[in-house]
Design an enzyme around this catalytic site. Structure first.
Site, PDB file in Angstrom:
ATOM      1  N   ARG A  70       7.917  -3.216   4.745  1.00 29.21           N
ATOM      2  CA  ARG A  70       9.160  -3.929   4.458  1.00 29.21           C
ATOM      3  C   ARG A  70      10.343  -2.989   4.296  1.00 29.21           C
ATOM      4  NH1 ARG A  70       4.870  -6.345   2.494  1.00 29.21           N
ATOM      5  NH2 ARG A  70       4.917  -5.124   0.604  1.00 29.21           N
ATOM      6  N   GLU A 129      -1.389   0.391  -7.268  1.00 29.93           N
ATOM      7  CA  GLU A 129      -1.860  -0.402  -8.400  1.00 29.93           C
ATOM      8  C   GLU A 129      -3.131  -1.150  -8.044  1.00 29.93           C
ATOM      9  OE1 GLU A 129       1.720  -2.433  -6.469  1.00 29.93           O
ATOM     10  OE2 GLU A 129       1.105  -0.420  -6.989  1.00 29.93           O
TER      11      GLU A 129
END
Length: 188
Positions: free
Chosen positions: A76, A113
Site C-alpha cells: 500500500r 506483529e
C-alpha cells in the site's frame, strides 16, 4: 507533536487531516490471522477527493523541496509514494518483499506483529546523500518501518522523513524509530 482535539481524533497534521483519515478506515477483524484487527485504508484510496487531500497534506507537511525521492513500502505504500512523487516531480523507489527485485539488492529481515518478513531495495537506488521521504499506510510495531529506514541508509540515502496515514500508538512503533522524525496523519 501529535495534536489531540475535543473529538478525540489526533494526528501530526491537525484535526482536519486526522478526521479525514479516520472517516475512511475500516476495521477488519481476524485478518490476516485470528486476533488481529486489520485497519483497511482502501476506502481512502478509492475516494479521489479524500486521497488528493491526503497527498496534498503530506506534501505540505514536508515541503516540496525537502526530499529528492519517495520510497513506498510494499504494497500500500506504493500507492501513496507514487502519488507524492507525481505531485512533486520526484522519482519513486519501491521497497519490496524478498525475491521481487531483479538486480542486486540489500535485504533486511524483521518481525511483524503477526510473523516475520524480509524487505529489499536495489543497491543502486540512491546516490550518496539523496534525501528520501519514506511512506507507508500504517505504523504498528515499527518493524517494517525500521527495516526500510535502515535499507535506505545502507543504500546511500538520507532519510528526510517518514510518513504514515495511520499510527497505532499503543504498539510503540514511533519509539522504535527514534530519533528519526515520524509524521502520522491519524494516531489512535
Amino acid at each position: 507533536m501529535t495534536e489531540t482535539h475535543s473529538t478525540g481524533v489526533r494526528g501530526d497534521s491537525g484535526p482536519e487531516a486526522a478526521r479525514l483519515v479516520a472517516s475512511r478506515v475500516l476495521d477488519v477483524p481476524d485478518f490476516p490471522k485470528p486476533g488481529v484487527m486489520f485497519k483497511d485504508l482502501m476506502p481512502l484510496f478509492a475516494d479521489g477527493d479524500a486521497f488528493r487531500d491526503v497527498i496534498d497534506g503530506i506534501v505540505a507537511f514536508h515541503g516540496r523541496e525537502s526530499f529528492d525521492t519517495v520510497v513506498g513500502i510494499e504494497a500500500r505504500g506504493f500507492v501513496i509514494a507514487a502519488a507524492i512523487a507525481y505531485a512533486t516531480g520526484v522519482g519513486v523507489v519501491p521497497v519490496r518483499k524478498a525475491g521481487k527485485l531483479p538486480r542486486p539488492a540489500y535485504a533486511a529481515s524483521y518481525e511483524l506483529e503477526y510473523g516475520e518478513a524480509t524487505l529489499e531495495v536495489h543497491q543502486d537506488a540512491f546516490t550518496a546523500g539523496h534525501r528520501v521521504l519514506v511512506v507507508d499506510d500504517v505504523l504498528a510495531t515499527g518493524g517494517t518501518a525500521a527495516a526500510t529506514l535502515d535499507l535506505v541508509e545502507r543504500a546511500g540515502g538520507t532519510v528526510a522523513g517518514f510518513t504514515v496515514l495511520l499510527e497505532l500508538s499503543f504498539l510503540g512503533g514511533r519509539d522504535r524509530l527514534a530519533p528519526r522524525p515520524v509524521h502520522a496523519l491519524l494516531t489512535v
